[in-house]
Structures are given as C-alpha cells and as structure tokens.
Design an enzyme around this catalytic site. Structure first.
Site, PDB file in Angstrom:
ATOM      1  N   LYS A  11     -23.835 -19.229 -24.088  1.00 39.70           N
ATOM      2  CA  LYS A  11     -24.298 -19.941 -22.890  1.00 39.70           C
ATOM      3  C   LYS A  11     -23.387 -19.611 -21.717  1.00 39.70           C
ATOM      4  O   LYS A  11     -22.162 -19.642 -21.841  1.00 39.70           O
ATOM      5  CB  LYS A  11     -24.282 -21.459 -23.159  1.00 39.70           C
ATOM      6  N   THR A  58     -27.830 -21.373 -28.439  1.00 44.62           N
ATOM      7  CA  THR A  58     -27.022 -21.450 -27.219  1.00 44.62           C
ATOM      8  C   THR A  58     -26.999 -22.886 -26.694  1.00 44.62           C
ATOM      9  O   THR A  58     -26.039 -23.298 -26.038  1.00 44.62           O
ATOM     10  CB  THR A  58     -27.521 -20.475 -26.128  1.00 44.62           C
ATOM     11  N   ARG A 177      -1.873  -2.306  11.955  1.00 48.22           N
ATOM     12  CA  ARG A 177      -3.295  -2.619  11.769  1.00 48.22           C
ATOM     13  C   ARG A 177      -3.425  -4.037  11.203  1.00 48.22           C
ATOM     14  O   ARG A 177      -2.442  -4.654  10.774  1.00 48.22           O
ATOM     15  CB  ARG A 177      -3.963  -1.618  10.826  1.00 48.22           C
ATOM     16  N   GLN A 229      -2.183  -0.156  -1.787  1.00 48.17           N
ATOM     17  CA  GLN A 229      -1.682   0.269  -3.087  1.00 48.17           C
ATOM     18  C   GLN A 229      -0.240  -0.180  -3.292  1.00 48.17           C
ATOM     19  O   GLN A 229       0.118  -0.735  -4.343  1.00 48.17           O
ATOM     20  CB  GLN A 229      -1.746   1.805  -3.203  1.00 48.17           C
ATOM     21  N   HIS A 257     -12.161  -4.100   6.449  1.00 46.89           N
ATOM     22  CA  HIS A 257     -11.765  -3.415   7.678  1.00 46.89           C
ATOM     23  C   HIS A 257     -12.117  -4.218   8.938  1.00 46.89           C
ATOM     24  O   HIS A 257     -13.156  -4.873   8.999  1.00 46.89           O
ATOM     25  CB  HIS A 257     -12.440  -2.041   7.758  1.00 46.89           C
TER      26      HIS A 257
HETATM   27  O1  URC Z   1      -4.146   0.792   2.339  1.00 41.58           O
HETATM   28  C1  URC Z   1      -5.027   1.667   2.362  1.00 41.58           C
HETATM   29  N1  URC Z   1      -5.223   2.462   1.297  1.00 41.58           N
HETATM   30  C2  URC Z   1      -6.178   3.454   1.259  1.00 41.58           C
HETATM   31  O2  URC Z   1      -6.326   4.168   0.245  1.00 41.58           O
HETATM   32  C3  URC Z   1      -6.955   3.605   2.422  1.00 41.58           C
HETATM   33  N2  URC Z   1      -7.961   4.478   2.737  1.00 41.58           N
HETATM   34  C4  URC Z   1      -8.370   4.148   3.995  1.00 41.58           C
HETATM   35  O3  URC Z   1      -9.311   4.731   4.598  1.00 41.58           O
HETATM   36  N3  URC Z   1      -7.640   3.121   4.490  1.00 41.58           N
HETATM   37  C5  URC Z   1      -6.746   2.773   3.524  1.00 41.58           C
HETATM   38  N4  URC Z   1      -5.797   1.799   3.489  1.00 41.58           N
END
Ligand code: URC
Length: 295
Positions: A11, A58, A177, A229, A257
């Site tokens: 469920k 279930t 940014r 990353q 973005h």
């Molecule tokens: O922090 C980011 N990692 C990316 O891999 C990436 N690729 C992107 O176009 N902008 C960003 N920003």
C-alpha cells in the site's frame, strides 16, 4: 518462456496522523506522515497462477500501518519504519523482505503572544523528513534517512568558471551568481543486525537529522561556492564526520537558474554584471547534480 524477474506489492500513500497528549500539562504534540509498505517473498504464484493464498491484502497492510502507529512510537520515523518492516517478516513466513517508506510532513508549533501554543501548529515549508527502511529476513535492517524539499537561495557567494569551453559552449564564466536549489539529502546507516540494534541508541536518528540540516544550511550559506558539485561534497564530508554510524551520504540538487535580463534597450538601463538587480527565475531546464560519498 517468460518468468517473473522481480515483484513487490503493498500500500502506498497511506496518510497517518498521531497525537500525543500530555495529561499533566495539556500540551499536545502531533506527527503527520505518508507511508508506503511493499512486500517481497514467495509471492510469484499470485502473479503467475492467480494464487491469492500467498497475498496479504494491501488493505491488511494499510490496517497494519495504522495499528503499528497506535501501538508504538512514530518518532523517530526510522524506528517506526523499522518496527513496521520487521513486523511483516516476523508475521508471514513467506515474506522475506519489507520495504517501508515514511515521509514526515512539517507541523511546527505556533508561538502565540510570545509563548509556544499547546495545541496549534503551522506548515512552515514543503520540506519533509524521509526514511526508507528495508528489513530482510536473516540480513538485518537497512535504514536510509533524508531531507527532501528544503528550498534555499543565496544572492551572492557563488561562482562558476573554468569549465570546458568548446564549440558547444555559450555560458559565460561568472564570479558572482545566484545559487538556488531544492535540497534532497540522504544518509545511509551501517546495516542494523536486528530491531533491537535500531532501538539501542535511538537518539542517533534525531541527532543526525538535526546535524545534516544544520550542515546543509550552514555550508550553503557560508561556502564561497566554486560549483554545486564542490559545495555538496563539502556537505557530505561533514555529515560523515558528524555521525560514525553513517556509511554513505548523498545529495541530489537541481541548479535552479536565475537569468540576468539586459534592459539596456530601455533608456540605457544598467541591469547586468555588477548592476544586475532584476532577474528572471527559470522553471526549466535546470541543472541536476548528484553525488554519493562513502567513507
Ligand atoms: O555549479 C554548477 N555546476 C555545473 O556543472 C554547471 N553547469 C552549468 O551550466 N552551470 C553549472 N553550475
């Protein structure tokens, strides 16, 4: 000749609310969660030969979710999910694996006239505390905890430059940014051999959730981010350092973005680079950056 390669059933979307009433003080505490419980085992014949004798309905699974919530603590969710998963493999000899997912929704106590209210709460965001448990006969209990839907934004302190530039590239390098994401963070515990092992030191689960939430926000805020990353990897390192019983951490982060808007066509308005103030938040496409970090 076809054969059943894998099967599980149960469920999903079972909504559960539990209130705890302190008779002495009149203070009530509430938990609301959405539960999914799926079973595996010797259930092949229900698919291949219409043999319902191996099927725990279930509907009965749903009832068990409610009864387990009544008879046991629902906090921390890791413990409730483990009790529920273990129940299914203890109760039914032919069920060898139970998958339980618990999503806990926020009900934060109101502060009214400066004092915590005894029985009124508000939803402060779509963030949830998530738990996924797999209880397997003879193999113990695997617990994964997490945070999903914590939306964050920083208006500076994020850069992205030095990436591959070739004939496919249009993105400009940036040293300043906006960074925004919906946090999906997880941490997987070293396998618990028994339900008692989950119960022993049960405080670890709330402690880890608090730590992971704090680390996520503090690192997001304070890191001079080189990329999503690198910032997420720093978060993972700190979560592993905070709790020795955590074997693996993971993040999945959309890069939401915010585009600059060139308004120079209107009376020479300056709205790009260091003059950028008005941006266009984007729906999609978005980046999606994931990682898992183990010890
Ligand atoms: O922090 C980011 N990692 C990316 O891999 C990436 N690729 C992107 O176009 N902008 C960003 N920003």
């Amino acid at each position: 000749m076809p054969s059943l390669a894998s099967a599980r059933y149960g469920k999903d979307n079972v909504r559960v609310y539990k209130v705890q009433k302190d008779a002495a003080t009149g203070v009530q505490t509430v938990t609301e969660m959405t539960v999914c419980a799926l079973l595996e085992g010797a259930i092949e014949t229900s698919y291949t030969r219409a043999d319902n004798s191996v099927v725990v309905a279930t509907d009965s699974i749903k009832n068990t979710i409610y009864i387990t919530a009544k008879e046991n603590p629902v906090n921390p969710p890791e413990l409730y999910a483990s009790i529920l998963g273990q129940h299914f493999i203890d109760r039914y000899a032919h069920i060898t694996k139970a998958h339980v997912k618990v999503v806990v929704h926020r009900w934060t106590r109101m502060v009214v006239d400066g004092a915590p209210h005894p029985h009124s709460f508000f939803r402060d965001g779509q963030e949830t505390r998530n738990v996924e448990v797999t209880a397997t006969r003879g193999e113990g209990i695997v617990v994964k905890s997490g945070i999903v839907g914590l939306t964050v934004l920083k208006s500076t302190g994020s850069a992205f430059h030095g990436f591959v530039r070739d004939e496919f590239t249009t993105l400009a390098e940036t040293w300043d940014r906006i960074l925004s994401t919906d946090v999906d963070a997880g941490w997987t515990w070293s396998t618990f051999p028994t339900l008692d092992a989950v119960r022993d030191g049960v405080d670890r689960f709330d402690r880890a959730w608090e730590a992971a939430r704090g680390i996520t926000m503090k690192t997001f805020a304070n890191d001079e981010s080189a990329s999503v990353q690198n910032t997420m990897y720093k978060m993972c390192e700190q979560i592993l350092a905070a709790e020795p019983e955590i074997a693996l951490t993971n993040y999945s982060l959309p890069n939401k973005h915010y585009f600059e808007i060139d308004l120079s066509w209107h009376k020479g308005l300056k709205n790009t680079g260091k003059d950028a103030e008005v941006y266009a938040p984007q729906g999609g496409p978005n980046g999606l950056i994931k990682c898992e970090v183990s010890r």
